[in-house]
Design a protein around this motif. Structure first.
Motif, PDB file in Angstrom:
ATOM      1  N   MET A   1      44.123  28.903  13.418  1.00  0.00           N
ATOM      2  CA  MET A   1      45.271  28.225  14.017  1.00  0.00           C
ATOM      3  C   MET A   1      45.072  26.716  14.047  1.00  0.00           C
ATOM      4  SD  MET A   1      46.954  28.944  17.744  1.00  0.00           S
ATOM      5  CE  MET A   1      48.547  28.283  18.210  1.00  0.00           C
ATOM      6  N   ARG A   2      43.850  26.267  14.286  1.00  0.00           N
ATOM      7  CA  ARG A   2      43.627  24.822  14.382  1.00  0.00           C
ATOM      8  C   ARG A   2      43.949  24.101  13.072  1.00  0.00           C
ATOM      9  NH1 ARG A   2      40.214  20.543  17.562  1.00  0.00           N
ATOM     10  NH2 ARG A   2      40.476  18.842  16.085  1.00  0.00           N
ATOM     11  N   PRO A   3      43.361  24.464  11.928  1.00  0.00           N
ATOM     12  CA  PRO A   3      43.736  23.747  10.699  1.00  0.00           C
ATOM     13  C   PRO A   3      45.213  23.892  10.358  1.00  0.00           C
ATOM     14  CG  PRO A   3      42.319  25.648  10.210  1.00  0.00           C
ATOM     15  CD  PRO A   3      42.284  25.445  11.683  1.00  0.00           C
ATOM     16  N   TYR A   4      45.791  25.036  10.706  1.00  0.00           N
ATOM     17  CA  TYR A   4      47.234  25.210  10.479  1.00  0.00           C
ATOM     18  C   TYR A   4      48.024  24.184  11.288  1.00  0.00           C
ATOM     19  CZ  TYR A   4      51.879  27.360  10.631  1.00  0.00           C
ATOM     20  OH  TYR A   4      53.221  27.578  10.543  1.00  0.00           O
ATOM     21  N   LEU A   5      47.686  24.029  12.576  1.00  0.00           N
ATOM     22  CA  LEU A   5      48.413  23.081  13.417  1.00  0.00           C
ATOM     23  C   LEU A   5      48.105  21.639  13.030  1.00  0.00           C
ATOM     24  CD1 LEU A   5      48.194  24.749  16.957  1.00  0.00           C
ATOM     25  CD2 LEU A   5      50.201  24.548  15.473  1.00  0.00           C
ATOM     26  N   GLU A   6      46.889  21.374  12.579  1.00  0.00           N
ATOM     27  CA  GLU A   6      46.578  20.034  12.102  1.00  0.00           C
ATOM     28  C   GLU A   6      47.532  19.633  10.982  1.00  0.00           C
ATOM     29  OE1 GLU A   6      41.746  19.833  13.006  1.00  0.00           O
ATOM     30  OE2 GLU A   6      42.488  20.312  10.998  1.00  0.00           O
ATOM     31  N   TYR A   7      47.756  20.571  10.068  1.00  0.00           N
ATOM     32  CA  TYR A   7      48.681  20.308   8.966  1.00  0.00           C
ATOM     33  C   TYR A   7      50.119  20.212   9.470  1.00  0.00           C
ATOM     34  CZ  TYR A   7      51.604  21.148   4.900  1.00  0.00           C
ATOM     35  OH  TYR A   7      52.585  21.062   3.946  1.00  0.00           O
ATOM     36  N   ALA A   8      50.517  21.164  10.317  1.00  0.00           N
ATOM     37  CA  ALA A   8      51.896  21.200  10.799  1.00  0.00           C
ATOM     38  C   ALA A   8      52.244  19.936  11.576  1.00  0.00           C
ATOM     39  CB  ALA A   8      52.108  22.433  11.673  1.00  0.00           C
ATOM     40  N   TYR A   9      51.373  19.513  12.474  1.00  0.00           N
ATOM     41  CA  TYR A   9      51.666  18.333  13.284  1.00  0.00           C
ATOM     42  C   TYR A   9      51.642  17.048  12.452  1.00  0.00           C
ATOM     43  CZ  TYR A   9      51.292  21.247  17.489  1.00  0.00           C
ATOM     44  OH  TYR A   9      51.488  22.210  18.460  1.00  0.00           O
ATOM     45  N   SER A  10      50.900  17.064  11.356  1.00  0.00           N
ATOM     46  CA  SER A  10      50.860  15.868  10.499  1.00  0.00           C
ATOM     47  C   SER A  10      52.179  15.651   9.767  1.00  0.00           C
ATOM     48  CB  SER A  10      49.720  15.987   9.484  1.00  0.00           C
ATOM     49  OG  SER A  10      50.017  16.952   8.491  1.00  0.00           O
ATOM     50  N   LEU A  11      53.053  16.664   9.746  1.00  0.00           N
ATOM     51  CA  LEU A  11      54.352  16.530   9.095  1.00  0.00           C
ATOM     52  C   LEU A  11      55.360  15.769   9.956  1.00  0.00           C
ATOM     53  CD1 LEU A  11      54.722  20.163   7.663  1.00  0.00           C
ATOM     54  CD2 LEU A  11      54.023  18.098   6.421  1.00  0.00           C
ATOM     55  N   ALA A  12      55.030  15.575  11.227  1.00  0.00           N
ATOM     56  CA  ALA A  12      55.966  14.913  12.139  1.00  0.00           C
ATOM     57  C   ALA A  12      55.887  13.397  11.996  1.00  0.00           C
ATOM     58  CB  ALA A  12      55.649  15.309  13.582  1.00  0.00           C
ATOM     59  N   ASP A  13      56.994  12.744  12.300  1.00  0.00           N
ATOM     60  CA  ASP A  13      56.988  11.292  12.454  1.00  0.00           C
ATOM     61  C   ASP A  13      56.539  10.902  13.857  1.00  0.00           C
ATOM     62  OD1 ASP A  13      58.297  10.187   9.881  1.00  0.00           O
ATOM     63  OD2 ASP A  13      59.623  11.823  10.487  1.00  0.00           O
ATOM     64  N   HIS A  14      56.779  11.811  14.816  1.00  0.00           N
ATOM     65  CA  HIS A  14      56.375  11.546  16.191  1.00  0.00           C
ATOM     66  C   HIS A  14      56.151  12.883  16.895  1.00  0.00           C
ATOM     67  CE1 HIS A  14      56.167   8.080  19.028  1.00  0.00           C
ATOM     68  NE2 HIS A  14      56.096   9.073  19.911  1.00  0.00           N
ATOM     69  N   LEU A  15      55.113  12.927  17.720  1.00  0.00           N
ATOM     70  CA  LEU A  15      54.776  14.125  18.484  1.00  0.00           C
ATOM     71  C   LEU A  15      55.029  13.882  19.966  1.00  0.00           C
ATOM     72  CD1 LEU A  15      51.384  15.067  16.796  1.00  0.00           C
ATOM     73  CD2 LEU A  15      53.508  16.385  16.633  1.00  0.00           C
ATOM     74  N   ILE A  16      55.593  14.883  20.632  1.00  0.00           N
ATOM     75  CA  ILE A  16      55.758  14.842  22.085  1.00  0.00           C
ATOM     76  C   ILE A  16      54.696  15.737  22.704  1.00  0.00           C
ATOM     77  CG2 ILE A  16      57.262  15.381  24.029  1.00  0.00           C
ATOM     78  CD1 ILE A  16      59.646  14.819  22.239  1.00  0.00           C
ATOM     79  N   CYS A  17      53.902  15.175  23.606  1.00  0.00           N
ATOM     80  CA  CYS A  17      52.836  15.910  24.290  1.00  0.00           C
ATOM     81  C   CYS A  17      53.210  16.046  25.763  1.00  0.00           C
ATOM     82  CB  CYS A  17      51.502  15.174  24.156  1.00  0.00           C
ATOM     83  SG  CYS A  17      50.967  14.938  22.449  1.00  0.00           S
ATOM     84  N   PRO A  18      53.100  17.250  26.339  1.00  0.00           N
ATOM     85  CA  PRO A  18      53.547  17.432  27.723  1.00  0.00           C
ATOM     86  C   PRO A  18      52.623  16.858  28.785  1.00  0.00           C
ATOM     87  CG  PRO A  18      52.721  19.484  26.817  1.00  0.00           C
ATOM     88  CD  PRO A  18      52.775  18.513  25.684  1.00  0.00           C
ATOM     89  N   SER A  19      51.423  16.412  28.418  1.00  0.00           N
ATOM     90  CA  SER A  19      50.506  15.839  29.401  1.00  0.00           C
ATOM     91  C   SER A  19      49.506  14.933  28.693  1.00  0.00           C
ATOM     92  CB  SER A  19      49.753  16.944  30.151  1.00  0.00           C
ATOM     93  OG  SER A  19      48.875  17.636  29.266  1.00  0.00           O
ATOM     94  N   GLU A  20      48.826  14.108  29.484  1.00  0.00           N
ATOM     95  CA  GLU A  20      47.786  13.253  28.919  1.00  0.00           C
ATOM     96  C   GLU A  20      46.661  14.094  28.320  1.00  0.00           C
ATOM     97  OE1 GLU A  20      47.737  10.129  28.391  1.00  0.00           O
ATOM     98  OE2 GLU A  20      49.407   9.378  29.597  1.00  0.00           O
ATOM     99  N   HIS A  21      46.325  15.182  28.984  1.00  0.00           N
ATOM    100  CA  HIS A  21      45.281  16.058  28.454  1.00  0.00           C
ATOM    101  C   HIS A  21      45.686  16.633  27.105  1.00  0.00           C
ATOM    102  CE1 HIS A  21      42.385  19.260  27.945  1.00  0.00           C
ATOM    103  NE2 HIS A  21      43.354  20.146  27.953  1.00  0.00           N
ATOM    104  N   ASN A  22      46.930  17.099  27.009  1.00  0.00           N
ATOM    105  CA  ASN A  22      47.415  17.631  25.743  1.00  0.00           C
ATOM    106  C   ASN A  22      47.356  16.567  24.655  1.00  0.00           C
ATOM    107  OD1 ASN A  22      50.240  17.914  24.001  1.00  0.00           O
ATOM    108  ND2 ASN A  22      49.132  19.843  24.201  1.00  0.00           N
ATOM    109  N   ARG A  23      47.711  15.329  24.985  1.00  0.00           N
ATOM    110  CA  ARG A  23      47.646  14.259  23.997  1.00  0.00           C
ATOM    111  C   ARG A  23      46.199  14.010  23.552  1.00  0.00           C
ATOM    112  NH1 ARG A  23      50.631   8.513  24.450  1.00  0.00           N
ATOM    113  NH2 ARG A  23      49.511   8.290  26.423  1.00  0.00           N
TER     114      ARG A  23
END
Length: 333
Positions: free
Chosen positions: A94-116
């Motif tokens: 799941m981690r490498p999958y999400l690394e790739y998926a999130y890299s497709l965004a122009d901007h990411l929204i994180c629900p908390s500082e920890h999540n960021r």
């Protein structure tokens, strides 16, 4: 401004993830922002809320069409572990999958500082912290349900409670064993025993650890299963016990605080914004001590009042403008 606000697997995903998407749409409705729930490319922004294969497909098409892509980072491999059957094994790919998926965004929204902090180890995509928030309208009138729910589940106040999916990551073992160590208090877990509330699919997805812990819980530890009106849980409960091991934010925590229920939380980075002894009590391992302190009704009242005041910063009215401002920022960049 037209937003393509897409939530892949909307018919399957429940809990805080699904509620966050509903919250976003309610914020857009309140500000007369036009949106469609379909993944269309004639919108000004494509906002994705779950990076399944269709979302990845449309994110790549949006890139080619010069449509900005905003992605809500609801999921991390760390947060997925100790959830459902097979989740630990699936967390590795799941981690490498999400690394790739999130890299497709122009901007990411994180629900908390920890999540960021976690997401920034996945990708260098720009991030903004924006709480999932909570909808006070969902809680209106909860007090009137107290006697009904105390009687329904045979609970004697003060009730130690939590709300949400019954999974190991949420601190299931700590909840059960703390109840065992405090037999004169009633503990109640309001919510799902599994992802969708009942049936053969749920039994398949429920981990063996969850089954073992629930079936061997002491008599003073009640698992209600699915609760149609979750306001009843906040009404019957007196102390919100949230021993989760890993959390991106914790929407049920915000709702409990809004109801004036003093929280006892595990001392993890997600909850650094909470102040021990001011709006909550924290512990790393032994939760009996803070729960024992909260037998005192005056302490419950004081911490609960401060928790309610702190929760006001997370209402949809408070954070809604920030979401729209982020859209404008993305469009102007």
């Amino acid at each position: 401004m037209l937003i393509s606000h897409y939530f892949e697997w909307a018919d399957v995903i429940t809990g805080g993830h699904a509620q966050s998407v509903q919250n976003q749409r309610k914020m857009l409705d309140a500000r007369d922002i036009e949106y469609t729930t379909e993944p269309v490319l004639d919108a000004d922004i494509l906002h994705l809320n779950n990076m399944g294969p269709r979302s990845i497909y449309y994110a790549k098409r949006a890139q080619r069409a010069d449509v900005p892509v905003v992605v809500h980072a609801h999921q991390t491999a760390e947060d997925f572990r100790e959830s459902f059957a097979f989740s630990n094994a699936l967390a590795r790919p799941m981690r490498p999958y999400l690394e790739y998926a999130y890299s497709l965004a122009d901007h990411l929204i994180c629900p908390s500082e920890h999540n960021r902090d976690v997401i920034e180890t996945y990708t260098d995509t720009p991030t903004t912290v924006l709480s999932n928030g909570f909808d006070p309208d969902r809680l209106t009138g909860f007090e009137s349900l107290r006697e009904e729910y105390l009687n329904r589940y045979d609970l004697d106040p003060p009730v130690v409670f939590t709300v949400g999916h019954v999974i190991p990551r949420k601190g299931l073992e700590a909840f059960v064993e703390t109840a065992r160590a405090m037999p004169d208090l009633d503990f109640a877990w309001f919510g799902y025993l599994n992802p969708t509330g009942g049936g053969p699919v749920d039994r398949l997805l429920r981990s063996s650890e969850t089954t073992r812990l629930v079936e061997n819980a002491p008599e003073n530890c009640t698992f209600t299963g699915y609760v149609e009106d979750i306001r009843g849980g906040f009404a019957a409960g007196d102390i919100f016990f949230f021993p989760t091991k890993n959390e991106n934010e914790g929407m049920a925590l915000l709702e409990a605080m809004a109801c004036g229920r003093p929280p006892v939380v595990r001392d993890i980075p997600t909850f650094e914004w909470l102040e021990d002894g001011e709006d909550c009590l924290k512990s790393s391992e032994d939760f009996s001590e803070p729960l024992d302190r909260l037998r005192d009704p005056e302490l419950r009242e004081r911490l609960g009042q401060r928790a309610a005041e702190r929760s006001e910063a997370f209402t949809l009215d408070t954070i809604g403008d920030d979401l729209v401002d982020l859209y404008r920022q993305v469009l102007s960049s």
